[in-house]
Design a protein around this motif. Structure first.
Motif, PDB file in Angstrom:
ATOM      1  N   ALA A 113       0.811  -1.218   0.000  1.00  0.00           N
ATOM      2  CA  ALA A 113       0.000   0.000   0.000  1.00  0.00           C
ATOM      3  C   ALA A 113       0.844   1.268   0.000  1.00  0.00           C
ATOM      4  N   ALA A 114       2.083   1.181   0.475  1.00  0.00           N
ATOM      5  CA  ALA A 114       2.875   2.389   0.727  1.00  0.00           C
ATOM      6  C   ALA A 114       3.226   3.163  -0.539  1.00  0.00           C
ATOM      7  N   ASN A 115       3.753   2.477  -1.558  1.00  0.00           N
ATOM      8  CA  ASN A 115       4.194   3.202  -2.750  1.00  0.00           C
ATOM      9  C   ASN A 115       3.053   3.800  -3.570  1.00  0.00           C
ATOM     10  N   PHE A 135       9.858  12.934  -3.467  1.00  0.00           N
ATOM     11  CA  PHE A 135       9.725  11.484  -3.545  1.00  0.00           C
ATOM     12  C   PHE A 135      10.877  10.794  -2.811  1.00  0.00           C
ATOM     13  N   SER A 136      12.069  11.359  -2.915  1.00  0.00           N
ATOM     14  CA  SER A 136      13.217  10.752  -2.257  1.00  0.00           C
ATOM     15  C   SER A 136      13.125  10.898  -0.739  1.00  0.00           C
ATOM     16  N   ILE A 137      12.601  12.036  -0.270  1.00  0.00           N
ATOM     17  CA  ILE A 137      12.398  12.204   1.169  1.00  0.00           C
ATOM     18  C   ILE A 137      11.406  11.169   1.683  1.00  0.00           C
ATOM     19  N   LYS A 138      10.315  10.989   0.929  1.00  0.00           N
ATOM     20  CA  LYS A 138       9.341   9.974   1.332  1.00  0.00           C
ATOM     21  C   LYS A 138       9.984   8.592   1.360  1.00  0.00           C
ATOM     22  N   GLN A 139      10.761   8.267   0.319  1.00  0.00           N
ATOM     23  CA  GLN A 139      11.394   6.958   0.252  1.00  0.00           C
ATOM     24  C   GLN A 139      12.503   6.790   1.281  1.00  0.00           C
ATOM     25  N   GLY A 273      21.535   8.650   1.305  1.00  0.00           N
ATOM     26  CA  GLY A 273      21.684   8.433  -0.126  1.00  0.00           C
ATOM     27  C   GLY A 273      20.427   8.758  -0.900  1.00  0.00           C
ATOM     28  N   ARG A 274      19.264   8.399  -0.375  1.00  0.00           N
ATOM     29  CA  ARG A 274      18.014   8.672  -1.102  1.00  0.00           C
ATOM     30  C   ARG A 274      17.757  10.162  -1.233  1.00  0.00           C
ATOM     31  N   GLY A 333      13.714   6.430  -4.686  1.00  0.00           N
ATOM     32  CA  GLY A 333      13.018   7.706  -4.836  1.00  0.00           C
ATOM     33  C   GLY A 333      13.112   8.260  -6.246  1.00  0.00           C
ATOM     34  N   VAL A 334      14.326   8.251  -6.820  1.00  0.00           N
ATOM     35  CA  VAL A 334      14.522   8.766  -8.170  1.00  0.00           C
ATOM     36  C   VAL A 334      13.760   7.901  -9.179  1.00  0.00           C
ATOM     37  N   GLN A 335      13.822   6.591  -8.994  1.00  0.00           N
ATOM     38  CA  GLN A 335      13.143   5.698  -9.932  1.00  0.00           C
ATOM     39  C   GLN A 335      11.625   5.854  -9.866  1.00  0.00           C
ATOM     40  N   ILE A 336      11.075   5.945  -8.667  1.00  0.00           N
ATOM     41  CA  ILE A 336       9.629   6.106  -8.513  1.00  0.00           C
ATOM     42  C   ILE A 336       9.170   7.452  -9.074  1.00  0.00           C
TER      43      ILE A 336
END
Length: 403
Positions: A113-115, A135-139, A273-274, A333-336
């Motif tokens: 459910a998260a992504n 997105f990267s902060i979230k990831q 890193g994210r 994060g970058v990929q999503i």
């Protein structure tokens, strides 16, 4: 909330907190299971299968929960799956690996459910020039959950045993869920279910529910390729997450506390890193360059992990874990964000789910294959080397930034 606070602050903070707790729920498995296995006599390779079961739970949610996400909203659905996961921790006290597998499947539903929930919320609330960073902060919540697991759980086990550690983990999961409960009414975008079908009927259409998100990835070639990139990255990442602790304990004879601390260092690298990769990607305006760099370092660190010797200085192992966290565990994060960018605006949730399904399938297959390889050969080095090669294949499939 102050009037001059940015509109994105509360949604990002809420999703970040829930993402962290969902990750914590999954990361506790490879850390607490060695202690459970020692008491119940399970084999070390069981961690691979339990980790794969956790990923299977995420896939179940992605397949059968699409209409639930639409009807209740992503944040509310994520909260409900966290409550379910916390409750299922009680099943670990029963001395059966099959019962534990069922618990892991239920606990993994929050990852499914998260992504999709996070992508849908952040796509609406992220500032246009900071989307990759948001997105990267979230990831970054994913490795942060791993840090909490790696630092807290071994200490609680050493002091009070693994049963008390499970109780403490349940509290850690439930508290943020309760604190963010009312926020879902504000930040969720609820939509009607699929016409003519109640949301619960979707569970009877699993093959179709699986096909719809995957089919959405075929909207354009770049979208499909960047989704394949995520699945290739996931091979090394899943092996790091599942086997680092048991590898250090069984092969290098580290204590569970020390192995957990190294696991936490790897996850700390993932947090930094994210965020760093998201910032770099926004600055360079190039997801391809950022992910290429991550792929090279992911391959190198993963292959090297299998060749660690007991006489290596501790600082070299800690450094290796940190660099791996910054790369092998930081591409998400970058990929999503790139999946969301390449997606048609009305299909963001579907393509996020489709990409997550590919990654989740890898998270099921890779740890299981790794466990089978270790059981058959007794060698970690070749298994980690093969996982590193998969990271290099990322360079073959990466699409150009403008295509």
């Amino acid at each position: 909330m102050k009037r001059n606070a940015p509109a994105w602050l509360v949604p990002v903070a809420a999703i970040f907190a829930l993402q962290t707790i969902a990750a914590f729920l999954s990361r506790l498995i490879p850390i607490i299971v060695p202690a459970i296995s020692a008491e119940f006599g399970w084999s070390g390779s069981s961690i691979g299968y339990l980790t794969a079961g956790n990923a299977l739970g995420g896939l179940v949610m992605l397949v059968a929960g699409a209409a639930l996400l639409r009807r209740l909203g992503g944040t509310r659905t994520l909260q409900l799956t966290l409550i379910l996961g916390a409750a299922c921790m009680a099943l670990f006290v029963y001395p059966s690996v099959h019962v534990a597998l069922a618990a892991c499947i239920a606990m993994g539903m929050s990852n499914g459910a998260a992504n999709p929930a996070g992508s849908e919320v952040l796509q609406r609330y992220s500032p246009p020039g900071k989307r990759n960073l948001m997105f990267s902060i979230k990831q970054a919540g994913v490795p942060l959950g791993g840090i909490l697991a790696g630092l807290l759980i071994p200490g609680i086990i050493a002091i009070a045993g693994w049963r008390i550690a499970l109780c403490a983990c349940a509290v850690i999961v439930l508290l943020p869920t309760a604190l963010t409960w009312r926020l879902s009414e504000t930040i969720d975008e609820r939509r009607p279910g699929i016409p003519g079908r109640a949301w619960y009927a979707m569970s009877l259409q699993s093959l179709r529910a699986l096909a719809v998100p995957l089919a959405s990835l075929g909207h354009n070639r770049g979208l499909l390729n960047i989704s394949i990139v995520g699945s290739l990255f996931a091979v090394a990442q899943s092996c790091w997450f599942a086997f680092t602790v048991i590898y250090l304990v069984d092969s290098l004879h580290f204590s569970l506390s020390l192995a957990g601390a190294i696991f936490a260092v790897m996850q700390l690298g993932g947090v930094l890193g994210r965020i760093a990769l998201g910032w770099i990607s926004d600055r360079l305006q190039s997801a391809t360059a950022t992910l290429s760099l991550a792929a090279v370092f992911s391959a190198g660190t993963t292959a090297l992990l299998g060749f660690i010797q007991p006489d290596w200085p501790l600082w070299t192992i800690v450094l290796l874990a940190f660099v791996a966290g910054c790369t092998a565990a930081s591409w998400n994060g970058v990929q999503i964000a790139e999946v969301a960018r390449r997606s048609p605006p009305d299909l963001v949730s579907e393509t996020a789910a489709g990409s997550s399904i590919l990654v989740t399938l890898v998270n099921i297959i890779a740890p299981s294959a790794f466990a089978i390889a270790i059981t058959a050969s007794g060698r970690y080095d070749l298994a980690f080397l093969c996982a590193g090669v998969c990271s290099l294949l990322v360079l073959v499939f990466l699409p150009r930034d403008g295509r």
